[in-house]
Design an enzyme around this catalytic site. Sequence first.
Site, PDB file in Angstrom:
ATOM      1  N   ASP A 264      -4.594 -12.769   3.828  1.00 54.41           N
ATOM      2  CA  ASP A 264      -5.986 -11.899   4.084  1.00 54.41           C
ATOM      3  C   ASP A 264      -6.967 -13.034   3.715  1.00 54.41           C
ATOM      4  O   ASP A 264      -8.262 -12.216   4.383  1.00 54.41           O
ATOM      5  CB  ASP A 264      -5.743 -10.837   4.574  1.00 54.41           C
ATOM      6  CG  ASP A 264      -5.108  -9.853   3.404  1.00 54.41           C
ATOM      7  OD1 ASP A 264      -4.498 -10.786   2.279  1.00 54.41           O
ATOM      8  OD2 ASP A 264      -4.639  -8.918   3.846  1.00 54.41           O
TER       9      ASP A 264
ATOM     10  N   ASP B  76      -2.816 -10.897  -1.863  1.00 53.43           N
ATOM     11  CA  ASP B  76      -3.203  -9.874  -1.111  1.00 53.43           C
ATOM     12  C   ASP B  76      -4.556  -9.348  -1.405  1.00 53.43           C
ATOM     13  O   ASP B  76      -4.783  -9.444  -2.503  1.00 53.43           O
ATOM     14  CB  ASP B  76      -2.224  -8.583  -0.794  1.00 53.43           C
ATOM     15  CG  ASP B  76      -2.954  -8.446   0.756  1.00 53.43           C
ATOM     16  OD1 ASP B  76      -2.409  -8.958   1.484  1.00 53.43           O
ATOM     17  OD2 ASP B  76      -3.956  -7.634   0.769  1.00 53.43           O
TER      18      ASP B  76
ATOM     19  N   HIS C 148      -6.428  -7.171  -0.329  1.00 54.11           N
ATOM     20  CA  HIS C 148      -6.025  -5.563  -1.147  1.00 54.11           C
ATOM     21  C   HIS C 148      -5.821  -5.412  -1.841  1.00 54.11           C
ATOM     22  O   HIS C 148      -4.501  -6.526  -2.132  1.00 54.11           O
ATOM     23  CB  HIS C 148      -5.899  -4.602   0.679  1.00 54.11           C
ATOM     24  CG  HIS C 148      -6.635  -4.881   2.138  1.00 54.11           C
ATOM     25  ND1 HIS C 148      -6.598  -6.095   3.063  1.00 54.11           N
ATOM     26  CD2 HIS C 148      -8.403  -5.157   2.082  1.00 54.11           C
ATOM     27  CE1 HIS C 148      -7.665  -6.118   3.825  1.00 54.11           C
ATOM     28  NE2 HIS C 148      -8.765  -5.386   2.877  1.00 54.11           N
TER      29      HIS C 148
ATOM     30  N   HIS D 256       0.674  -1.375  -0.203  1.00 56.78           N
ATOM     31  CA  HIS D 256       0.185   0.279  -0.171  1.00 56.78           C
ATOM     32  C   HIS D 256       0.770   1.490   0.190  1.00 56.78           C
ATOM     33  O   HIS D 256       0.290   2.147   0.162  1.00 56.78           O
ATOM     34  CB  HIS D 256      -0.726   0.119   0.850  1.00 56.78           C
ATOM     35  CG  HIS D 256      -1.989  -0.957   1.432  1.00 56.78           C
ATOM     36  ND1 HIS D 256      -2.395  -1.585   0.185  1.00 56.78           N
ATOM     37  CD2 HIS D 256      -2.652  -2.228   2.027  1.00 56.78           C
ATOM     38  CE1 HIS D 256      -3.462  -2.121   0.033  1.00 56.78           C
ATOM     39  NE2 HIS D 256      -3.378  -2.495   1.418  1.00 56.78           N
TER      40      HIS D 256
END
Length: 629
Positions: A471, A380, A382, A344
Site C-alpha cells: 500500500d 507496509d 502503516h 496490526h
Amino acid sequence: MDSLYIFAFRASLMITSPLRDDMKTEVCSLNSEMSQTTHLKSGEDVHISPKQNASYSNGSHPISAPNRIEAVLCYENNCGTQKYLEPVISDAANDVNMEAEPNTLPVTKKMRQQKEITFQDIYREEYDDDDDDFEDSDWEPSQEEPKKWFCTNCTMVNLDDVLHCDICGEYKDSEILSLGFFASDVAREADHAEFKSEVRDGYKGSYTCKSEVDNRTAVGYDERMLLHSEVEMKSQPHPERPDRLRAIMASLSVAGIFPGRCTPISGREITKEELEMVHPMEHIEAVELTSSMVSSYFTSDTYANEHSACAARLAAGLCADLTTAIMEGHAKNGFALVRPPGHHAGVKQVMGFCLHNNAAVAALAAQRANAKKVLIVDWDVHHGNGTQEIFEANKSVLYISLHRHEGGRFYPGTGSADEVGRLGAEGYCVNIPWKCGGVGDSDYLFAFQQIVLPIASEFAPDLTIISAGFDAARGDPLGCCDVTPAGFARMTHLLTALSNGRLLVILEGGYNLRSISSSATAVIKVLLGETPKFEPGSVVPTKAGLQTVMEVLQIQMKFWPNLESNLARLQSEWPSFSFQNRKTVHKLLNKKRRLLTPVWWRWGRKRLLYDLLYGKLGSKAKRRARCWP
C-alpha cells in the site's frame, strides 16, 4: 369558541398519544422482519472484554463466548428505538435493503457523529452534510437514480456512462482478475490464450533464473482464503477484498511463474496450541466465535464472516509451514500469498483488517526450527503496531518498520522514532517514520542503505521475514505514496544478502490491484533469481526523507554504534541542512504534494477526492481525513 378549543385539545392528544396496541404490533412485526440479519451495525466497535461473558444467538441455539462484541445498534422488536443489545444471528442478505426501506428509523446526524469515522464515512458525509442546508419544501424526489459502477482496480464509484475510472483510469470492463496487471486498461483482450502465450514468451527473457537447486522458491496459497469477505457492502466495496489475491494469482499465472516455476505449499489450518504462543485464548476464541455469524465487526472497518476464522487459521498455518520449509532446507525462500493480513493484530486486539499476526507466527515457528535470531522488516505504509507490541521486549527478534507516520496522525498513530523497545530490549525496535505522503523509491532505498542494512548486518539473523504491504505503492488509494515495483524489487534484493538467502515474504496490505499484483510479481522474480538494476550512488533522498533518516540515526546509534559514522558522514555531506529549518521543509513538502496529483484532480470534478487525500479541508476534516489501515 369553546368547542373550537376542545377540538384542538383532542387533536393534540391524538398526535402525542402512543400508538394503539394493534398498530404497535404491526410496526414491531415489520421492524422484526427487517432486522433478522447476522449483523453488527458498521458504525459501532466490537470491544474486547475478556472479563465478561455474553450469549450470542444463532437463530435457534445460544452460543456462549467471551464478551468481545458489544454495544451494537439494533432494530429489534422495540419499534425502531436505539438500544445496546447482543448481536443477533440471521440472514444478512436483507441488511443492504434496510437503509433504503422507508419504514426503517433513520440514523440522526448526532448518532452518525458518535460513530467511528472511516474513509468511506468521510467520502459519503460530504454529501450528507449538504442536505442540512435545504428544507423539506425545497426537496423533490429524482425521477431516476443515476446508474453507477465500482472500479475493479481501486473500488471507487463511477457513473455508468464513463468507460474509464475517474480515479485510476482502469477500464470499466477490466480483465485484471483474469489477466492480472498484464490486462489492458483501455480495452478487452480478444484472445486470452494467444495473449498469455505472448506474455510468457516475452517474460522468459526478462530475468535469468538460477539453478533449480539454488532457487526452490515456495509459494503458499489456498483458495479458501477468498471466502473471507465483507457480507454487506457499504458505500463502496471494502478495500481488503478477495480480488487482491485473485489479481496477484492471475499475474503470476499469465507470466508462467506460479504455478510453474515455484513450489506450492498446501494450506494447513494452524492449531490453537501454535496460536497460543502469540495470542491469548480469549483472542483466539473471539475470532473463532465469528464462525457462527454471517456477518460481524471487530471495529467499524475490520469485518468477519462465517469463513473468516478459517481463512485466518490458513494464513497463519501457511506462514508457519513456509518458515519450517525454509529453515529445514526444503526451500530457499518463499512468498506467503495470504489474507487476512496480520501486522496490526497485537497480543489481544483485532484491528486494521487483521485477525491473527502472521509474521509473529512465522517468527516463532522459525525459532522452533532452531533459528536463534529473526529479523522482521515491515515496509507496509502503516506501522505494524501489533508486531511491535508482541516483540518489543524480545531481543531475539529485531523489528524494523518503514511507514508513513505524520507525527502520529496517520493510522494507527504508533511507530515514532523514539519507540525503541523496552525491558532490556531497547534498540530491537527500529522505526523509520515518514513525515508525509508521496514517499518514493529514493527515500526507501536511502533508509535501507543508512539504517536497515547496517543494523541488520550487525544483528546477523538466521531468517529474514518481510511484512510486505504494497500500500506504499504508486497508485494505492490508501497509502498515497510512490514506491514502484522496481523499488520493491531492489529492497527485496538487498535483503537476500542476509540470513544466507533465507527469506520469507508475507503479504500484508495493498489495495490497488495493478499496484499490488505488479509489485508482488516483481518481488517473486527476485526470489527466483532476478538481479534488478540498481546503482547505489544514484539514490538521492528528499529533504524530508533525509531529516527522518538523520533523526532515526541519532536515536538508534545509542544501541547500534556502527550507525555513528553514517550520521557523521551525512552531517558533513549536507552542511546546509538544519533540523530547525522546519518552515522550509514544510514548504517543500506542500509543493511536492501539489505536484503529485494532476491539475484536473485539483480543479475539476475530483477536487473533493484531492482534498480528502491531501488534507485540504477544514480543521475538522484534517483531523479525520486520514487513510485507512
